[in-house]
Write an enzyme that holds these catalytic residues in place. Structure first.
Site, PDB file in Angstrom:
ATOM      1  N   GLY A 168     -10.932   8.838 -19.558  1.00  0.00           N
ATOM      2  CA  GLY A 168     -11.535   7.605 -19.508  1.00  0.00           C
ATOM      3  C   GLY A 168     -11.069   6.707 -18.551  1.00  0.00           C
ATOM      4  O   GLY A 168      -9.740   6.374 -18.660  1.00  0.00           O
ATOM      5  N   ARG A 218     -13.809  14.536 -16.560  1.00  0.00           N
ATOM      6  CA  ARG A 218     -13.448  15.391 -17.556  1.00  0.00           C
ATOM      7  C   ARG A 218     -13.927  16.904 -17.083  1.00  0.00           C
ATOM      8  O   ARG A 218     -14.700  17.051 -16.419  1.00  0.00           O
ATOM      9  CB  ARG A 218     -14.357  15.224 -18.718  1.00  0.00           C
ATOM     10  CG  ARG A 218     -14.103  13.648 -19.236  1.00  0.00           C
ATOM     11  CD  ARG A 218     -13.934  13.505 -20.900  1.00  0.00           C
ATOM     12  NE  ARG A 218     -14.147  11.925 -21.020  1.00  0.00           N
ATOM     13  CZ  ARG A 218     -13.201  11.005 -21.397  1.00  0.00           C
ATOM     14  NH1 ARG A 218     -11.925  11.598 -21.687  1.00  0.00           N
ATOM     15  NH2 ARG A 218     -13.596  10.085 -21.777  1.00  0.00           N
ATOM     16  N   ASP A 245      -3.865  11.186 -23.595  1.00  0.00           N
ATOM     17  CA  ASP A 245      -3.294  12.506 -24.183  1.00  0.00           C
ATOM     18  C   ASP A 245      -3.931  13.816 -23.310  1.00  0.00           C
ATOM     19  O   ASP A 245      -3.078  14.599 -23.363  1.00  0.00           O
ATOM     20  CB  ASP A 245      -3.320  12.512 -25.312  1.00  0.00           C
ATOM     21  CG  ASP A 245      -4.490  12.097 -26.271  1.00  0.00           C
ATOM     22  OD1 ASP A 245      -5.480  12.109 -25.702  1.00  0.00           O
ATOM     23  OD2 ASP A 245      -4.360  12.440 -27.554  1.00  0.00           O
ATOM     24  N   THR A 295      -5.290   4.336 -20.653  1.00  0.00           N
ATOM     25  CA  THR A 295      -6.638   4.088 -21.771  1.00  0.00           C
ATOM     26  C   THR A 295      -6.351   2.678 -22.693  1.00  0.00           C
ATOM     27  O   THR A 295      -5.245   2.155 -23.006  1.00  0.00           O
ATOM     28  CB  THR A 295      -6.054   5.351 -22.725  1.00  0.00           C
ATOM     29  OG1 THR A 295      -7.062   4.993 -23.937  1.00  0.00           O
ATOM     30  CG2 THR A 295      -4.812   5.411 -23.201  1.00  0.00           C
ATOM     31  N   ASP A 355      -7.113   2.603 -25.349  1.00  0.00           N
ATOM     32  CA  ASP A 355      -7.178   2.694 -26.868  1.00  0.00           C
ATOM     33  C   ASP A 355      -5.583   2.393 -27.535  1.00  0.00           C
ATOM     34  O   ASP A 355      -5.354   2.263 -28.608  1.00  0.00           O
ATOM     35  CB  ASP A 355      -7.466   4.220 -27.150  1.00  0.00           C
ATOM     36  CG  ASP A 355      -8.708   4.581 -26.780  1.00  0.00           C
ATOM     37  OD1 ASP A 355      -9.601   3.722 -26.753  1.00  0.00           O
ATOM     38  OD2 ASP A 355      -9.233   5.773 -26.386  1.00  0.00           O
ATOM     39  N   ASP A 362      -3.275   4.438 -27.595  1.00  0.00           N
ATOM     40  CA  ASP A 362      -2.965   5.641 -28.863  1.00  0.00           C
ATOM     41  C   ASP A 362      -2.029   6.665 -28.404  1.00  0.00           C
ATOM     42  O   ASP A 362      -2.161   7.840 -28.836  1.00  0.00           O
ATOM     43  CB  ASP A 362      -4.474   6.171 -28.897  1.00  0.00           C
ATOM     44  CG  ASP A 362      -4.993   7.091 -27.868  1.00  0.00           C
ATOM     45  OD1 ASP A 362      -4.574   6.529 -26.581  1.00  0.00           O
ATOM     46  OD2 ASP A 362      -6.006   7.538 -28.005  1.00  0.00           O
ATOM     47  N   ARG A 383     -10.925   5.057 -30.174  1.00  0.00           N
ATOM     48  CA  ARG A 383     -10.925   6.364 -30.655  1.00  0.00           C
ATOM     49  C   ARG A 383     -10.424   6.455 -32.117  1.00  0.00           C
ATOM     50  O   ARG A 383     -11.009   5.686 -33.213  1.00  0.00           O
ATOM     51  CB  ARG A 383     -10.102   7.265 -29.769  1.00  0.00           C
ATOM     52  CG  ARG A 383     -10.949   7.439 -28.328  1.00  0.00           C
ATOM     53  CD  ARG A 383     -10.745   8.857 -28.108  1.00  0.00           C
ATOM     54  NE  ARG A 383     -11.371   9.055 -26.888  1.00  0.00           N
ATOM     55  CZ  ARG A 383     -11.707  10.253 -25.974  1.00  0.00           C
ATOM     56  NH1 ARG A 383     -11.106  11.322 -26.781  1.00  0.00           N
ATOM     57  NH2 ARG A 383     -12.409  10.298 -25.102  1.00  0.00           N
ATOM     58  N   ARG A 407     -15.525 -20.558 -51.254  1.00  0.00           N
ATOM     59  CA  ARG A 407     -14.949 -21.706 -51.087  1.00  0.00           C
ATOM     60  C   ARG A 407     -15.682 -22.475 -49.843  1.00  0.00           C
ATOM     61  O   ARG A 407     -15.030 -23.241 -49.434  1.00  0.00           O
ATOM     62  CB  ARG A 407     -13.472 -21.544 -50.879  1.00  0.00           C
ATOM     63  CG  ARG A 407     -13.306 -20.720 -49.532  1.00  0.00           C
ATOM     64  CD  ARG A 407     -11.762 -20.219 -49.309  1.00  0.00           C
ATOM     65  NE  ARG A 407     -11.444 -19.552 -48.202  1.00  0.00           N
ATOM     66  CZ  ARG A 407     -11.668 -19.907 -47.064  1.00  0.00           C
ATOM     67  NH1 ARG A 407     -11.645 -20.954 -46.407  1.00  0.00           N
ATOM     68  NH2 ARG A 407     -11.392 -18.732 -46.100  1.00  0.00           N
ATOM     69  N   LYS A 449     -17.194 -21.214 -47.041  1.00  0.00           N
ATOM     70  CA  LYS A 449     -17.163 -20.285 -45.839  1.00  0.00           C
ATOM     71  C   LYS A 449     -18.496 -19.967 -45.590  1.00  0.00           C
ATOM     72  O   LYS A 449     -19.226 -19.441 -46.233  1.00  0.00           O
ATOM     73  CB  LYS A 449     -16.107 -19.385 -46.002  1.00  0.00           C
ATOM     74  CG  LYS A 449     -15.670 -18.971 -44.569  1.00  0.00           C
ATOM     75  CD  LYS A 449     -14.535 -18.075 -44.768  1.00  0.00           C
ATOM     76  CE  LYS A 449     -14.144 -17.332 -43.532  1.00  0.00           C
ATOM     77  NZ  LYS A 449     -14.399 -17.735 -42.225  1.00  0.00           N
ATOM     78  N   GLU A 475     -13.721   1.916 -34.190  1.00  0.00           N
ATOM     79  CA  GLU A 475     -14.812   3.141 -34.065  1.00  0.00           C
ATOM     80  C   GLU A 475     -14.318   4.394 -34.994  1.00  0.00           C
ATOM     81  O   GLU A 475     -15.229   5.089 -35.558  1.00  0.00           O
ATOM     82  CB  GLU A 475     -15.040   3.617 -32.766  1.00  0.00           C
ATOM     83  CG  GLU A 475     -13.929   4.110 -31.858  1.00  0.00           C
ATOM     84  CD  GLU A 475     -14.574   4.515 -30.481  1.00  0.00           C
ATOM     85  OE1 GLU A 475     -15.689   4.436 -30.207  1.00  0.00           O
ATOM     86  OE2 GLU A 475     -13.370   4.885 -29.677  1.00  0.00           O
ATOM     87  N   ARG A 517     -24.964  -8.443 -39.892  1.00  0.00           N
ATOM     88  CA  ARG A 517     -25.355  -8.187 -38.630  1.00  0.00           C
ATOM     89  C   ARG A 517     -24.347  -7.284 -37.955  1.00  0.00           C
ATOM     90  O   ARG A 517     -23.226  -7.565 -38.099  1.00  0.00           O
ATOM     91  CB  ARG A 517     -25.508  -9.366 -37.910  1.00  0.00           C
ATOM     92  CG  ARG A 517     -26.707 -10.447 -38.115  1.00  0.00           C
ATOM     93  CD  ARG A 517     -28.015  -9.843 -37.947  1.00  0.00           C
ATOM     94  NE  ARG A 517     -29.290 -10.521 -38.117  1.00  0.00           N
ATOM     95  CZ  ARG A 517     -29.516 -10.842 -39.583  1.00  0.00           C
ATOM     96  NH1 ARG A 517     -29.221 -10.250 -40.567  1.00  0.00           N
ATOM     97  NH2 ARG A 517     -30.773 -11.606 -39.706  1.00  0.00           N
TER      98      ARG A 517
HETATM   99  P1  ATP Z   1      -9.073   9.061 -23.030  1.00  0.00           P
HETATM  100  O1  ATP Z   1      -7.982   8.772 -23.952  1.00  0.00           O
HETATM  101  O2  ATP Z   1      -9.382   8.060 -21.963  1.00  0.00           O
HETATM  102  O3  ATP Z   1     -10.261  10.222 -23.313  1.00  0.00           O
HETATM  103  P2  ATP Z   1      -7.751  11.509 -21.916  1.00  0.00           P
HETATM  104  O4  ATP Z   1      -6.874  11.921 -20.936  1.00  0.00           O
HETATM  105  O5  ATP Z   1      -7.491  11.911 -23.371  1.00  0.00           O
HETATM  106  O6  ATP Z   1      -8.388  10.006 -21.796  1.00  0.00           O
HETATM  107  P3  ATP Z   1      -9.753  13.697 -22.164  1.00  0.00           P
HETATM  108  O7  ATP Z   1     -11.009  13.931 -21.894  1.00  0.00           O
HETATM  109  O8  ATP Z   1      -9.328  14.318 -23.202  1.00  0.00           O
HETATM  110  O9  ATP Z   1      -9.430  12.293 -21.782  1.00  0.00           O
HETATM  111  O10 ATP Z   1      -8.898  14.739 -21.121  1.00  0.00           O
HETATM  112  C1  ATP Z   1      -9.063  14.494 -19.639  1.00  0.00           C
HETATM  113  C2  ATP Z   1      -8.998  15.917 -19.017  1.00  0.00           C
HETATM  114  O11 ATP Z   1      -7.747  16.642 -19.192  1.00  0.00           O
HETATM  115  C3  ATP Z   1      -9.846  16.875 -19.366  1.00  0.00           C
HETATM  116  O12 ATP Z   1     -11.358  16.875 -19.005  1.00  0.00           O
HETATM  117  C4  ATP Z   1      -9.284  18.366 -18.880  1.00  0.00           C
HETATM  118  O13 ATP Z   1      -9.688  18.423 -17.418  1.00  0.00           O
HETATM  119  C5  ATP Z   1      -7.681  18.005 -18.950  1.00  0.00           C
HETATM  120  N1  ATP Z   1      -7.301  18.364 -20.434  1.00  0.00           N
HETATM  121  C6  ATP Z   1      -7.501  18.328 -21.590  1.00  0.00           C
HETATM  122  N2  ATP Z   1      -6.990  18.888 -22.455  1.00  0.00           N
HETATM  123  C7  ATP Z   1      -6.424  19.957 -21.573  1.00  0.00           C
HETATM  124  C8  ATP Z   1      -5.578  21.147 -21.975  1.00  0.00           C
HETATM  125  N3  ATP Z   1      -5.233  21.386 -23.212  1.00  0.00           N
HETATM  126  N4  ATP Z   1      -5.071  21.689 -20.828  1.00  0.00           N
HETATM  127  C9  ATP Z   1      -5.285  21.391 -19.609  1.00  0.00           C
HETATM  128  N5  ATP Z   1      -6.020  20.420 -19.200  1.00  0.00           N
HETATM  129  C10 ATP Z   1      -6.507  19.736 -20.379  1.00  0.00           C
END
Ligand code: ATP
Length: 319
Positions: A11, A72, A103, A125, A127, A129, A171, A211, A213, A222, A243
């Site tokens: 992302g 991706r 990650d 990212t 996130d 995370d 995430r 009270r 509010k 999410e 809402r």
């Molecule tokens: P975000 O946290 O924003 O989603 P991200 O880096 O975790 O970012 P992913 O879609 O999980 O996003 O991974 C990005 C790309 O990394 C994947 O589309 C793929 O090309 C590559 N990738 C993910 N997992 C593996 C893996 N186990 N081995 C090799 N490449 C990978």
């Protein structure tokens, strides 16, 4: 090292451009040629690679998204895809790769490093995370976007005396919700790391009403579930109307904050230094405002932890 490559993957996050700029400028400063790989690992496999110069990264430090684009790529999870990627770099004499992403992207970088091809990861990212770094590039900007949106919703909540449930991204991590909730004085913050019972959420709403509010804000990460389901539950259990606003992708865009630009600049430059020093299979990060680096395998095997003191504080401040 004479030539290195850089790509953004997963992302997009505000500040990725500032990181690309830092990588390119720091490399050129050290007389290293830099190659930009477009569309993440897909572009690497396809050979969508071009040399960058000082001017290629002019006027981008303030821009959201990523000029290298992101994608991706399923094919990169395979041995064949990874070998093809290495081939594309080797035939251009590129000796190391910097991967800006989350990650999933680091798994790709780890796979290349395990095949003997040096890679350094930079956490990008919204996130927040990723283990081994206090902050990821994009988190601060997304947080400020969320807060600005909540401030606006609060005007309506207050004028119409309503309770709003606001769903934010993150995430499986609750940082964005927790920081936004604390910064915005939310009545309840629902995060995956510490789920509150429905009774507690309703108690807080009722205590507030007792009270005098007139409005309440509940922030839901999410990763906890759908805000619409929570609204239904609150209606069913306590007959309280709420809402729902799902903030969605506005959280990913926008000009990066000063904090993200500075973080991106520091991490981008650090990644170049690490590659130049012969390091491989590492992720650059920031802890206690100091630049650090950890093995990708360590980063991937650990979970980013949330500051539970902040969570407790948010409860104490919204009694
Ligand atoms: P975000 O946290 O924003 O989603 P991200 O880096 O975790 O970012 P992913 O879609 O999980 O996003 O991974 C990005 C790309 O990394 C994947 O589309 C793929 O090309 C590559 N990738 C993910 N997992 C593996 C893996 N186990 N081995 C090799 N490449 C990978």
């Amino acid at each position: 090292m004479k030539k290195l490559g850089v790509l953004t993957s997963g992302g997009d996050a505000p500040g990725m451009n500032a990181a690309i700029r830092a990588v390119v400028r720091k490399a050129i400063y050290h007389n290293i040629e830099v190659f930009g790989i477009h569309n993440g690992f897909q572009g690497l496999i396809d050979g969508h690679i071009e040399q960058m110069d000082i001017g290629s990264v002019g006027d981008i430090i303030q821009r959201g998204g990523t000029i290298l684009h992101s994608a991706r790529c399923e094919a990169f999870v395979t041995d064949e895809g990874q070998s093809r990627g290495i081939e594309q770099m080797e035939k251009r004499g590129i000796e190391g790769l910097i991967v800006i992403g989350g990650d999933g992207s680091f798994r790709g970088a780890q796979a290349l490093s395990e095949k003997g091809y040096p890679c350094i990861g930079i956490p990008g990212t919204i996130d927040n995370d990723i283990a081994g770094t206090d902050f990821t590039i994009g988190f601060d900007t997304a947080l400020n976007t969320v807060i600005e949106a909540i401030d606006k919703i609060r005007d309506t909540a207050s004028s119409h005396e309503r309770t709003f449930i606001i769903e934010v991204m993150g995430r499986n991590a609750g940082d964005l919700a927790l920081w936004a909730g604390l910064a915005d004085g939310a009545e309840s913050i629902l995060i995956p790391e510490k789920q509150d019972a429905m009774e507690d959420i309703i108690d807080r709403l009722k205590r507030g009403q007792e009270r005098g509010k007139k409005h309440s804000i509940i922030i839901l990460a999410e990763g906890v579930g759908s805000a619409f389901d929570y609204a239904d539950d609150i209606k069913r259990t306590a007959d309280l109307e709420t809402r729902v606003t799902v903030l969605g992708h506005i959280q990913r865009g926008g000009s990066p904050t000063a904090s993200d630009r500075v973080l991106a600049s520091r991490l981008g430059a650090e990644a170049v230094d690490l590659l130049q020093a012969g390091q491989a299979g590492k992720v650059a990060g920031i802890q206690n405002n100091q630049l650090v680096h950890h093995d990708i395998s360590d980063i991937l095997s650990k979970k980013h932890t949330i500051d539970m003191n902040m969570f407790q504080l948010s409860k104490e401040l919204s009694i």
